[in-house]
Design a protein around this motif. Structure first.
Motif, PDB file in Angstrom:
ATOM      1  N   TRP A 120       0.838  -1.195   0.000  1.00 50.87           N
ATOM      2  CA  TRP A 120       0.000   0.000   0.000  1.00 50.87           C
ATOM      3  C   TRP A 120       0.879   1.255   0.000  1.00 50.87           C
ATOM      4  CZ3 TRP A 120      -5.206  -0.630  -0.432  1.00 50.87           C
ATOM      5  CH2 TRP A 120      -5.750  -1.877  -0.072  1.00 50.87           C
ATOM      6  N   TYR A 171      -5.253  10.280  -7.751  1.00 51.83           N
ATOM      7  CA  TYR A 171      -6.035  10.295  -6.516  1.00 51.83           C
ATOM      8  C   TYR A 171      -6.346  11.690  -5.972  1.00 51.83           C
ATOM      9  CZ  TYR A 171      -3.989   5.588  -6.726  1.00 51.83           C
ATOM     10  OH  TYR A 171      -3.575   4.346  -7.135  1.00 51.83           O
ATOM     11  N   SER A 228      -7.667  12.156   0.121  1.00 49.28           N
ATOM     12  CA  SER A 228      -7.726  10.792   0.645  1.00 49.28           C
ATOM     13  C   SER A 228      -7.918  10.744   2.149  1.00 49.28           C
ATOM     14  CB  SER A 228      -6.442  10.029   0.264  1.00 49.28           C
ATOM     15  OG  SER A 228      -6.399   9.819  -1.141  1.00 49.28           O
ATOM     16  N   GLN A 274      -7.136   6.950   3.220  1.00 48.54           N
ATOM     17  CA  GLN A 274      -7.202   5.799   2.329  1.00 48.54           C
ATOM     18  C   GLN A 274      -5.869   5.696   1.607  1.00 48.54           C
ATOM     19  OE1 GLN A 274      -9.786   3.398   1.750  1.00 48.54           O
ATOM     20  NE2 GLN A 274      -7.914   2.481   0.916  1.00 48.54           N
ATOM     21  N   THR A 275      -5.239   4.540   1.676  1.00 49.19           N
ATOM     22  CA  THR A 275      -4.025   4.309   0.897  1.00 49.19           C
ATOM     23  C   THR A 275      -4.382   3.458  -0.318  1.00 49.19           C
ATOM     24  OG1 THR A 275      -3.386   2.320   2.149  1.00 49.19           O
ATOM     25  CG2 THR A 275      -2.609   4.457   2.978  1.00 49.19           C
ATOM     26  N   TYR A 276      -3.398   3.238  -1.202  1.00 49.14           N
ATOM     27  CA  TYR A 276      -3.681   2.613  -2.496  1.00 49.14           C
ATOM     28  C   TYR A 276      -2.617   1.564  -2.813  1.00 49.14           C
ATOM     29  CZ  TYR A 276      -6.598   6.739  -2.639  1.00 49.14           C
ATOM     30  OH  TYR A 276      -7.519   7.712  -2.321  1.00 49.14           O
ATOM     31  N   ARG A 277      -3.026   0.583  -3.573  1.00 50.44           N
ATOM     32  CA  ARG A 277      -2.114  -0.495  -3.938  1.00 50.44           C
ATOM     33  C   ARG A 277      -0.950   0.051  -4.777  1.00 50.44           C
ATOM     34  NH1 ARG A 277      -2.351  -4.974  -0.817  1.00 50.44           N
ATOM     35  NH2 ARG A 277      -4.478  -5.766  -0.614  1.00 50.44           N
ATOM     36  N   GLN A 278       0.250  -0.441  -4.459  1.00 51.35           N
ATOM     37  CA  GLN A 278       1.429  -0.026  -5.222  1.00 51.35           C
ATOM     38  C   GLN A 278       2.542  -1.039  -5.043  1.00 51.35           C
ATOM     39  OE1 GLN A 278       4.182   3.302  -4.021  1.00 51.35           O
ATOM     40  NE2 GLN A 278       3.194   4.326  -5.754  1.00 51.35           N
TER      41      GLN A 278
END
Length: 503
Positions: A141, A169, A175, A219-223
């Motif tokens: 994330w 984003y 976020s 909110q975090t994001y896939r990476q």
């Protein structure tokens, strides 16, 4: 008579109560006084030595929202000004620094808890960007943060926050799902879409006007691995024209929101001793290239990388933590730092030369007059503010910036750092002349029809204290912020007792 005289003095004594001494005697909150190791260490952690030179009466180290509540109640009982510090990266004096009043350091509000299934991150403002990147490293994330690791998360988010990932984003603040906030009277509240939604919106781009945020829920994001680094060129006329055209064209034509660029020009001199040592001029372009993936599509950055013969190239596939952690070379330690900004409409292709080279020539002219300043580093950064950033921000959460996606824009950041503190006001005039000169040219080009007349807010994270931040937002955003401040801080505690732009 003597007793009556003492009674007359009593209210004055109460009003002018010393917050630092009171908290040291009555609470378990760590209070660091001048000369103590904690005080000296924390006071050094500013980007600008002008902020270091301001001396708080003490530095307070809360470890919870409850601690912050107690601190604010004590400050309410005094007449002292105060400041709140996250990373200390804002170089404006009195924004996160104070002279003679208590400084609230959030350094020990550095909690970070990630839900590995949902990617929801709860973190404190005591984290810097490289701290969070390191804590998330290997989790799969990532968070939407700034580009320099030493930046504090609190100031970044409250100012909006421009990120390599903003095209995907929105702002860093977009976020933010929830804020834990301590209000002026010490009340602890939650601000989110469901609770105190007006406060949540005001905190996205509203700065330090409404309360002290002690926890951000993001909110975090896939990476996975990313591709990024720096490419440097010597400053030559042909290189300059190619890079200025490249950043304009990227702003209009790039459709891959995983890609981001910052195009910077840097001017500096080596050690200068009159009549003894010659001036060694450093005059370069430094590109910041980023792709949210292990390898960018072929030719995506060709207009940048082939603008000339690079003198260095650090771009490679790496972790995001490695990229952010290795970015702190841009922080010029021990210097006075001043930062200003302008937002401009993207010029059309046919007018690109007039606008981009006109602005750059203006910067070259002004910055060229500063090169005898000891320790000078002058820089300008051109950053695409594409429609996708505004579109993604609006899709996620309301904010005070309220950018529309009807036009492409560029955010221009202008910096001067130098050694002599007595040069502060003179260099402040120079910086003001730099960014107002850009503004005047833009207004002139708009009158001539060279540039479109579009909404161009001042970006808070880069704003100089003399800029009219609130006046450049939409009138309805400013009115909304005033309503929120009146609701949550009816006595004007933050307005009257802290620095920063006030709505």
């Amino acid at each position: 008579m003597r007793g009556a005289f003492l009674l007359l003095l009593l209210p004055v004594t109460l009003v002018s109560a010393d917050t630092c001494s009171t908290l040291a005697k009555t609470t378990d909150i760590d209070v660091a006084f001048p000369v103590s190791i904690d005080y000296i260490s924390e006071q050094k952690k500013y980007w600008s030595s002008s902020c270091v030179a301001l001396k708080p009466s003490c530095i307070l180290f809360p470890t919870s929202a409850a601690d912050v509540s107690v601190i604010l109640q004590a400050i309410n009982d005094s007449d002292e000004n105060f400041a709140v510090k996250s990373g200390g990266h804002n170089p404006n004096n009195y924004f996160s620094s104070v002279d003679g009043g208590p400084l609230i350091s959030t350094a020990r509000l550095n909690q970070a808890s990630l839900d590995a299934n949902t990617g929801v991150l709860r973190m404190g403002p005591g984290n810097r960007l490289d701290d969070i990147a390191a804590k998330l490293d290997g989790s799969g994330w990532t968070f939407v943060g700034g580009r320099i690791g030493n930046t504090g998360t609190g100031g970044l988010i409250l100012g909006g926050g421009l990120s390599y990932m903003s095209g995907q984003y929105g702002w860093a603040a977009s976020s933010a799902l929830e804020f834990e906030v301590v209000l002026a009277n010490g009340t602890i509240v939650t601000a989110s879409e469901k609770e105190n939604a007006d406060l949540a919106r005001a905190l996205r781009g509203g700065g330090n006007n409404f309360g002290i945020v002690t926890t951000y829920t993001l909110q975090t994001y896939r990476q996975g691995n990313i591709w990024g680094g720096n490419v440097a060129f010597l400053h030559k006329d042909k290189v300059a024209s190619k890079l200025l055209r490249a950043v304009r064209d990227f702003t209009e034509y790039n459709t891959d929101d995983r890609a981001a660029v910052i195009v910077t020009a840097e001017r500096s001199t080596g050690l200068v001793v009159p009549d003894l040592i010659d001036i060694e001029l450093i005059d370069t372009w430094i590109l910041f290239l980023f792709y949210d993936g292990p390898t960018p599509p072929a030719d995506l950055f060709r207009n940048f990388t082939e603008a000339g013969v690079p003198i260095s190239n650090t771009v490679k596939t790496r972790t995001y933590s490695d990229l952010i952690g290795g970015s702190n070379w841009v922080v010029v330690k021990g210097s006075v730092v001043q930062i200003g900004t302008e937002t401009i409409p993207m010029p059309s292709s046919e007018n690109a030369g007039t606008v981009m080279e006109g602005i750059h020539a203006h910067w070259r002219d002004i910055s060229g007059k500063t090169l005898l300043e000891p320790g000078i580093v002058a820089s300008i950064a051109y950053q695409p503010f594409q429609r996708s950033i505004a579109r993604q921000a609006k899709a996620r959460a309301p904010d005070l910036i309220d950018a529309d996606d009807d036009a492409e824009r560029l955010i221009i950041e202008m910096n001067y750092s130098f050694l002599p503190k007595p040069s502060y006001n003179r260099m402040a005039n120079t910086l003001e002349a730099t960014y107002t000169g850009v503004r005047q040219r833009v207004l002139g080009w708009q009158e001539e029809g060279v540039l479109d007349d579009v909404y161009c807010p001042v970006f808070m994270n880069y704003g100089f204290y003399r800029a009219d931040y609130w006046g450049r937002l939409r009138p309805e955003s400013r009115a909304f912020a005033q309503e929120v401040a009146a609701k949550y801080d009816p006595n004007g505690f933050f307005r009257n007792r802290t620095g920063g732009w006030k709505p």
